[in-house]
Write an enzyme that holds these catalytic residues in place. Structure first.
Site, PDB file in Angstrom:
ATOM      1  N   CYS A 119       0.821  -1.213   0.000  1.00 12.04           N
ATOM      2  CA  CYS A 119       0.000   0.000   0.000  1.00 12.04           C
ATOM      3  C   CYS A 119       0.855   1.263   0.000  1.00 12.04           C
ATOM      4  O   CYS A 119       2.029   1.232   0.320  1.00 12.04           O
ATOM      5  CB  CYS A 119      -0.849   0.044   1.273  1.00 12.04           C
ATOM      6  SG  CYS A 119      -2.210  -1.128   1.294  1.00 12.04           S
ATOM      7  N   CYS A 138      -2.316  -3.178  -3.594  1.00 11.79           N
ATOM      8  CA  CYS A 138      -3.621  -3.035  -2.959  1.00 11.79           C
ATOM      9  C   CYS A 138      -4.622  -2.468  -3.969  1.00 11.79           C
ATOM     10  O   CYS A 138      -4.308  -1.548  -4.711  1.00 11.79           O
ATOM     11  CB  CYS A 138      -3.467  -2.077  -1.781  1.00 11.79           C
ATOM     12  SG  CYS A 138      -5.018  -1.489  -1.084  1.00 11.79           S
ATOM     13  N   CYS A 142      -3.059   4.881   2.470  1.00 11.99           N
ATOM     14  CA  CYS A 142      -4.153   3.927   2.256  1.00 11.99           C
ATOM     15  C   CYS A 142      -5.086   3.876   3.466  1.00 11.99           C
ATOM     16  O   CYS A 142      -4.644   3.801   4.609  1.00 11.99           O
ATOM     17  CB  CYS A 142      -3.616   2.536   1.963  1.00 11.99           C
ATOM     18  SG  CYS A 142      -4.952   1.395   1.516  1.00 11.99           S
ATOM     19  N   CYS A 193      -5.729   1.478  -2.712  1.00  7.33           N
ATOM     20  CA  CYS A 193      -4.884   2.669  -2.898  1.00  7.33           C
ATOM     21  C   CYS A 193      -4.037   2.613  -4.175  1.00  7.33           C
ATOM     22  O   CYS A 193      -3.357   3.584  -4.505  1.00  7.33           O
ATOM     23  CB  CYS A 193      -3.995   2.886  -1.683  1.00  7.33           C
ATOM     24  SG  CYS A 193      -2.773   1.596  -1.426  1.00  7.33           S
TER      25      CYS A 193
HETATM   26 ZN    ZN Z   1      -3.851   0.065   0.140  1.00  5.49          ZN
END
Ligand code: ZN
Length: 189
Positions: free
Chosen positions: A41, A72, A45, A75
């Protein structure tokens, strides 16, 4: 109760705080992987905070991908082309309007919340020239404009484009245009 380690691998207190605060000013400065989830991330995030001991820090998305972490979905840490371009455009626009001010890589990096190293590299990737070269080009093109369109002295023009060292101004001008400032003015008047 478990003893909290002073440092968890390469995770600093500052980085951990940035993750806990979803701090956007740390985006692109580092990325973090969550070992138990196998994803990575951006610091900002908004997903559920990881356990500290499961966090692994990466300098860039490629490092995480190389270790088989998946980006992820929330994000989108690999989707960085546009933000980087926007960031560099913001810096360039700032230079375009503030070329008369004292500008250094450090000053620009501080203003635009990045490290000098990251700014240097990202700017060059996108603009093909370094921030310093970009500053020089803007200054010299403005100087060319003033030399032909105004009656100001060469010294005043150098100052107006943010260069206080006359010898340096002369050298840089000649390097970029092939002429001294005075010769350039004579040619174009
Ligand atoms: Zn994330």
């Amino acid at each position: 109760m478990k003893e909290e380690a002073m440092t968890d691998g390469n995770l600093s207190m500052e980085q951990w705080q940035a993750i806990m605060d979803n701090d956007t000013s740390y985006d692109k400065k580092f990325y973090y992987g969550v070992q138990t989830r196998g994803i990575f991330c951006r610091p900002s995030c908004k997903s559920r905070p990881p356990k500290k001991e499961n966090v692994k820090i990466f300098e860039n998305p490629q490092q995480a991908l190389d270790e088989d972490y998946r980006p992820c979905k929330r994000c989108k840490p690999t989707d960085k082309q546009l933000p980087a371009e926007e960031w560099v455009d913001q810096v360039a626009t700032y230079i375009d309007t503030n070329f008369a001010e004292h500008l250094t890589l450090q000053i620009l990096a501080d203003l635009f919340h990045g490290s000098p190293f990251h700014l240097q590299r990202t700017f060059k990737q996108i603009k093909s020239i370094s921030p310093t070269e970009y500053i020089q080009e803007i200054r010299i093109s403005k100087a060319m404009e003033y030399l032909t369109a105004s009656g100001f002295s060469v010294m005043d023009i150098a100052l107006a484009v943010g260069i206080s060292n006359m010898a340096y101004f002369g050298t840089l001008f000649k390097q970029k245009t092939g002429y001294t400032p005075t010769a350039y003015r004579q040619l174009n008047n």
